[in-house]
Design a protein around this motif. Structure first.
Motif, PDB file in Angstrom:
ATOM      1  N   THR A  10      34.503  44.947  28.220  1.00 31.27           N
ATOM      2  CA  THR A  10      34.884  43.579  28.533  1.00 31.27           C
ATOM      3  C   THR A  10      34.356  43.222  29.905  1.00 31.27           C
ATOM      4  O   THR A  10      34.034  44.084  30.723  1.00 31.27           O
ATOM      5  CB  THR A  10      36.409  43.419  28.519  1.00 31.27           C
ATOM      6  OG1 THR A  10      36.966  44.250  29.543  1.00 31.27           O
ATOM      7  CG2 THR A  10      36.990  43.798  27.173  1.00 31.27           C
ATOM      8  N   ALA A  11      34.285  41.912  30.164  1.00 29.69           N
ATOM      9  CA  ALA A  11      33.753  41.458  31.445  1.00 29.69           C
ATOM     10  C   ALA A  11      34.559  42.001  32.613  1.00 29.69           C
ATOM     11  O   ALA A  11      34.023  42.267  33.686  1.00 29.69           O
ATOM     12  CB  ALA A  11      33.741  39.928  31.472  1.00 29.69           C
ATOM     13  N   ALA A  14      33.232  45.612  33.280  1.00 30.21           N
ATOM     14  CA  ALA A  14      31.795  45.840  33.388  1.00 30.21           C
ATOM     15  C   ALA A  14      31.268  45.326  34.720  1.00 30.21           C
ATOM     16  O   ALA A  14      31.927  44.580  35.438  1.00 30.21           O
ATOM     17  CB  ALA A  14      31.075  45.130  32.245  1.00 30.21           C
ATOM     18  N   ILE A 210      27.483  40.859  28.011  1.00 33.42           N
ATOM     19  CA  ILE A 210      28.931  40.984  28.138  1.00 33.42           C
ATOM     20  C   ILE A 210      29.540  40.746  26.769  1.00 33.42           C
ATOM     21  O   ILE A 210      28.945  40.093  25.910  1.00 33.42           O
ATOM     22  CB  ILE A 210      29.524  39.986  29.155  1.00 33.42           C
ATOM     23  CG1 ILE A 210      29.185  38.542  28.772  1.00 33.42           C
ATOM     24  CG2 ILE A 210      29.064  40.321  30.566  1.00 33.42           C
ATOM     25  CD1 ILE A 210      29.901  37.487  29.607  1.00 33.42           C
TER      26      ILE A 210
END
Length: 236
Positions: A10-11, A14, A210
């Protein structure tokens, strides 16, 4: 290095995509990027394939990310425009399951007005129906299938989106979920960011990727727009 469109973090966990870069505007694809409409699209195309004697699995494998009429031409149907119109009507009538990508409403809310557009292979009527179902307002700049003679991977749609926003496409970030869309971004000279949440099979791209928008926001400064973390240490 290539990044597979599968099992992306997930953003929030990351690395920031395009960290340190600034953009004049963001150009969003719609299906698979702002919203998920896979179930609705698959139902329409499966019905059509069964009526016309095509293998539904094959049809579904080639129809994502490009204009419907171009898929019909690729399939060699006698009247691509009429067949595409049937698909569009069916998809407009059936928006069950069309929902926004996680975090997208919050992400869009952080982008200044007039600094983003939607550039989609869908018709305008279908785009408006799906966006309404997902609760996303239609932005002032919406580029649809009717606006260009050639669809993705041709760059015309993104060039038009940038022109309507009054920005250089080289200073734009294109957010996409298909290789055709990312190829169009490359051809337009724009940067690309892959959104992967709707993919169940890996496809590869050299672009940052993403899964969705959770944990991300946009910070606006004199030098442009940057993707940042949301929350107390980001833009939100």
């Amino acid at each position: 290095m290539t990044i597979a469109f599968m099992d992306m973090p997930t953003a929030a966990s990351a690395a920031l995509p395009h960290a340190g870069r600034r953009f004049a505007a963001f150009l969003f694809d719609m299906d698979g990027t702002l919203i998920t409409s896979i179930d609705s699209a698959n139902r329409a195309w499966t019905r059509w394939a069964a009526m016309r004697g095509f293998d539904p699995a094959h049809v579904i494998s080639i129809m994502h990310g490009v204009r419907t009429v171009e898929t019909m031409k690729r399939l060699g149907v006698a009247d691509p425009e009429a067949e595409a119109a049937w698909i569009t009507r069916t998809e407009i009538e059936d928006t069950e399951g069309v929902v926004p990508i996680a975090g997208v409403a919050e992400f869009l809310a952080t982008i200044p007005a007039g600094r983003w557009a939607i550039v989609t292979s869908a018709s305008r009527a279908l785009a408006e129906a799906r966006l309404a179902r997902a609760g996303i307002a239609v932005p002032p700049v919406l580029v649809t299938a009717e606006d260009v003679e050639r669809g993705k991977p041709d760059p015309a749609c993104f060039l038009l989106g940038a022109a309507r926003l009054g920005v250089d496409p080289v200073r734009c970030l294109v957010l996409e979920d298909t290789l055709a869309g990312l190829a169009a971004a490359d051809a337009a000279g724009a940067a690309g960011l892959a959104i992967t949440v709707t993919h169940s099979h890996p496809i590869a791209t050299a672009h940052p990727a993403i899964r969705d928008y959770r944990g991300l926001a946009v910070a606006a400064g004199a030098d442009g727009l940057a993707i940042v973390r949301s929350g107390p240490h980001g833009a939100g």
